[in-house]
Design a protein around this motif. Sequence first.
Motif, PDB file in Angstrom:
ATOM      1  N   UNK A   9      -0.511   6.875  15.224  1.00  0.00           N
ATOM      2  CA  UNK A   9      -1.499   6.857  14.129  1.00  0.00           C
ATOM      3  C   UNK A   9      -1.748   8.296  13.667  1.00  0.00           C
ATOM      4  N   UNK A  10      -1.927   9.175  14.641  1.00  0.00           N
ATOM      5  CA  UNK A  10      -2.168  10.590  14.320  1.00  0.00           C
ATOM      6  C   UNK A  10      -1.043  11.146  13.447  1.00  0.00           C
ATOM      7  N   UNK A  11       0.184  10.813  13.825  1.00  0.00           N
ATOM      8  CA  UNK A  11       1.321  11.406  13.108  1.00  0.00           C
ATOM      9  C   UNK A  11       1.633  10.664  11.817  1.00  0.00           C
TER      10      UNK A  11
ATOM     11  N   UNK B 286       9.476   7.912  28.808  1.00  0.00           N
ATOM     12  CA  UNK B 286       9.602   9.265  28.258  1.00  0.00           C
ATOM     13  C   UNK B 286       8.692   9.377  27.027  1.00  0.00           C
ATOM     14  N   UNK B 287       7.768  10.357  27.055  1.00  0.00           N
ATOM     15  CA  UNK B 287       6.818  10.446  25.931  1.00  0.00           C
ATOM     16  C   UNK B 287       7.312  11.283  24.751  1.00  0.00           C
ATOM     17  N   UNK B 288       6.733  11.008  23.622  1.00  0.00           N
ATOM     18  CA  UNK B 288       6.882  11.791  22.387  1.00  0.00           C
ATOM     19  C   UNK B 288       8.325  12.002  21.919  1.00  0.00           C
ATOM     20  N   UNK B 289       9.127  10.996  22.145  1.00  0.00           N
ATOM     21  CA  UNK B 289      10.543  11.088  21.728  1.00  0.00           C
ATOM     22  C   UNK B 289      10.622  11.036  20.208  1.00  0.00           C
ATOM     23  N   UNK B 290      11.556  11.793  19.642  1.00  0.00           N
ATOM     24  CA  UNK B 290      11.806  11.638  18.209  1.00  0.00           C
ATOM     25  C   UNK B 290      13.299  11.527  17.912  1.00  0.00           C
TER      26      UNK B 290
ATOM     27  N   UNK C  27      14.288   2.523  32.647  1.00  0.00           N
ATOM     28  CA  UNK C  27      13.909   3.710  31.882  1.00  0.00           C
ATOM     29  C   UNK C  27      13.585   3.268  30.453  1.00  0.00           C
ATOM     30  N   UNK C  28      12.491   3.750  29.940  1.00  0.00           N
ATOM     31  CA  UNK C  28      12.114   3.353  28.583  1.00  0.00           C
ATOM     32  C   UNK C  28      11.552   4.520  27.790  1.00  0.00           C
ATOM     33  N   UNK C  29      11.209   4.238  26.559  1.00  0.00           N
ATOM     34  CA  UNK C  29      10.790   5.296  25.642  1.00  0.00           C
ATOM     35  C   UNK C  29       9.450   4.927  25.034  1.00  0.00           C
ATOM     36  N   UNK C  30       8.612   5.939  24.927  1.00  0.00           N
ATOM     37  CA  UNK C  30       7.328   5.745  24.284  1.00  0.00           C
ATOM     38  C   UNK C  30       7.513   6.082  22.806  1.00  0.00           C
ATOM     39  N   UNK C  31       7.230   5.127  21.953  1.00  0.00           N
ATOM     40  CA  UNK C  31       7.436   5.362  20.517  1.00  0.00           C
ATOM     41  C   UNK C  31       6.095   5.810  19.945  1.00  0.00           C
ATOM     42  N   UNK C  32       5.987   7.098  19.714  1.00  0.00           N
ATOM     43  CA  UNK C  32       4.710   7.617  19.186  1.00  0.00           C
ATOM     44  C   UNK C  32       4.921   8.649  18.094  1.00  0.00           C
ATOM     45  N   UNK C  33       6.174   8.809  17.669  1.00  0.00           N
ATOM     46  CA  UNK C  33       6.413   9.595  16.447  1.00  0.00           C
ATOM     47  C   UNK C  33       7.015   8.630  15.426  1.00  0.00           C
ATOM     48  N   UNK C  34       6.719   8.829  14.145  1.00  0.00           N
ATOM     49  CA  UNK C  34       7.298   7.917  13.148  1.00  0.00           C
ATOM     50  C   UNK C  34       8.821   7.892  13.228  1.00  0.00           C
ATOM     51  N   UNK C  35       9.430   9.035  13.557  1.00  0.00           N
ATOM     52  CA  UNK C  35      10.895   9.061  13.583  1.00  0.00           C
ATOM     53  C   UNK C  35      11.448   8.170  14.696  1.00  0.00           C
ATOM     54  N   UNK C  36      10.747   8.133  15.821  1.00  0.00           N
ATOM     55  CA  UNK C  36      11.219   7.278  16.915  1.00  0.00           C
ATOM     56  C   UNK C  36      11.199   5.815  16.481  1.00  0.00           C
TER      57      UNK C  36
END
Length: 848
Positions: A739-741, A673-677, A708-717
Amino acid sequence: MQKIEPISDFDRITPTAAISLKTHGFRAKCLQRLVRLDLPVPVTVALPATTVRAIAAGHPVDCPAILADFGPTPLVSVRPSPENPDWGGPATVLNIGMNAARHAALARIHGEEAADAIYLGFIQSYAIHVARLDPEMFETGGSSSEALRAALHAWAEEMDEPFPQDPAQQLSEVLRSMARAWEGTTARLLRQAKGAPAEARLGLVVQEMAQDLGQGISGSGVIQFVDPATGVPQVTGRFFNRSRAWHGKAETLYLTQDPRGPSLEERAPEIFAALCRHGSVCRARLREEMQIEFTIEDSHLSVLDAVKVQRSSRAGLRIAVALADDQVITRSEALLRVEPRALSELLHPQVDPRGRRDRFARGIAASPGAAVGRIVFSSQAAQASAARGEPCILVRRETSPEDIRGMNCAAGVLTERGGVTSHAAVIARGLGLPCVVGASEIRLDARERRLVAPDGRVFREGDLITVDGTAGEALAGEAAMLAPALDSCFRKLLSWADEMRDIGVRANADTPADALVARQFEAQGIGLCRTEHMFFTDDRLVVMREMIFADSATDRAAALARLLPMQRADFVQLFEIMQGHPVCIRLLDPPLHEFLPHSREGLLELAEALDRPLSEVTRRVEAMAEFNPMLGMRGVRLGVAIPEIYDMQAQAIFEATLEVAGRGDPVVPEIMIPLVSARREVELVKTRIDAVAAAVHTKYGREFAYRLGVMVETPRAALRAGEIAQHAAFLSFGTNDLTQMTYGLSRDDAGRFMNTYVQSGVFPEDPFHILDVDGVGELLLIGAERGRATRPDLVVSICGEHGGDPESIEFCRRAGFDYVSCSPYRVPLARLAAAHLAIRSREQPNAS
Ligand code: PEP
Ligand code: MG
């Protein structure tokens, strides 16, 4: 006044003398090894760096004592011996000790002309390099004796004294000038540019001259036993025969028998055989392919020096594998001798460094390799060009998902904007397309279909150019190319790497073509399949757009029902190609707006396909635009707001799993799951996916497993990984978005100022290129630690572009990540880099 004692710290090179690389330099050390191997090395004295430094500071050196080793009428050369051969050093000076008496003696043996030439050569090099006189004054003409006389005269005129005759005085001056040349600013800057430390020191070696003159076979040459371009065993080098044909000009002989002319092997078979023997002794004992410098004086062979053969990356790899195969070095050593980054040179065609380069633009080297093609300015033109079978280079201001079809048809890509993680860069690396981004000095006029280079040259659609994605340059015309080298040596070395490494390597692969490359490079699975790329083919895009434009749940369900079999077929193909290796599929991520057309023609096409008025379609497309789409309705937010899309994707994944089950190794799909926060996002999506799984299970009456897994790409995640991991079997860090966030830095726009930022020292490196271990890295550590605290068996990985970078791999390995995932073409590099890390940490257990 106290008398200064001349320095007498130097050593004759014998098998047991205390010569070390650190104190005496590479040449002295290497000569000692040759002496130990019983090679015919002329008498040599080594001056340590401390002595050379003292000489540079003005201390006299005991030259008579140095020369004592060389007999009553010494004739010597002085060569530089820094610690590392790449650091260069002052030019060698030959024939020190030449004077009138020695000239007369040589004339008696070798004739007047030969003696004149040797003396003249020495006067010239002494005058130019030691006394720093104007070279023009010593460009004398006429017969050999006239030229010699003129040179002696020029010296006397300029210096008000005759040319020095005392060998000790000559040597002292030569040593002083070489020692000082090393300390000069230009020399220092030059060697620092080659990686030498500021305090790099110089040793010097004084060696008995072996004259290359005589009645019998005489001359000088170099020989090596591998081809420096390919590494294939082959005698290469040259030999200047100066025996019979001595008229001031050398006659070049082939080394081995050759139909084109005479060879050393024929003229002097025993000497040739001795050279071959010396070569194999060096290879076995010095554990390296060496180039031997030699002279033959009247059939007497001397080995003056031996240096590591200069080589291309592909030759370096082949040599390392051959040495390990012959058990000269270990496999670990062979692996360490090949620089991971050098591998990308072998995977793609390259611009031949020997050819002409007509550069018209410079940018960021975004995807390695080189390609030649005709310029096209749009994806449509790229497709048309491919249909004509004509290789093309897609030139765009920047690319968007709409350009994927065009990129698929192009041989290379050049963009005016963008950085290393911009769309063009990421896709090009995935496709293995050479790509240069951020060529900000070019001006593009897409309407006029022309490109203006910084030097004013204008390139139009159809003009032939070369994109060099390795160097980050665009070249006018068709550059000469070198083919890729994916041979058995390459595969063998990487299989050794796999035996050593202790972190997994997967590939980011979106299409069957990518997956095939991933398998070819032996990735251990797919770590990221960006499913949006499956929707950009013509047939699917229309249905996707219908789904986006659906007015009712029924219409949307109808569009999704048409997409379902297409997605299922995609996954079936991926699973089949990956043959039981894990495949991690990311649910739809980009804002839906990216699937919509932006040009007037595109909007018209859409209006026709949907059978709606153009004005309505245009209005609705505009209404979907977001101010900040990267932070808008994308990733899991789509999954929460329009859950039917993820439902369809999950159903396609599960049905594909059942379809391939029993045909080969079992597949356990991974859904990401992408962009989870927030934890709740995962809960919501997980509940629905579990329900889809249950429905598929009931419908087909067959069991299957999935993760099922999570993509960690927000600092909050990353910060909340502890609670997120309650619902996730794995976490994969998407370091592009992270990095962007973390920086609040647009990955698509940062290219504009990144150079300035790096040059001004604001960032040590482009953080989209080299993982920012301090900031983004801290989030990775926090995320991994908190996630694992909740779930000790949590699988942790990285799938951003950093996954293929050796420094980032080191960071991930140290943090205990299970695997890295990178573009398929970077998989070999990652496998080798991971092996290097494992070998080094075994050698120095405390280093990791
Ligand atoms: C990421 O953000 O690191 C990532 C892998 O996803 P994408 O590049 O598709 O946004
Ligand atoms: Mg992302």
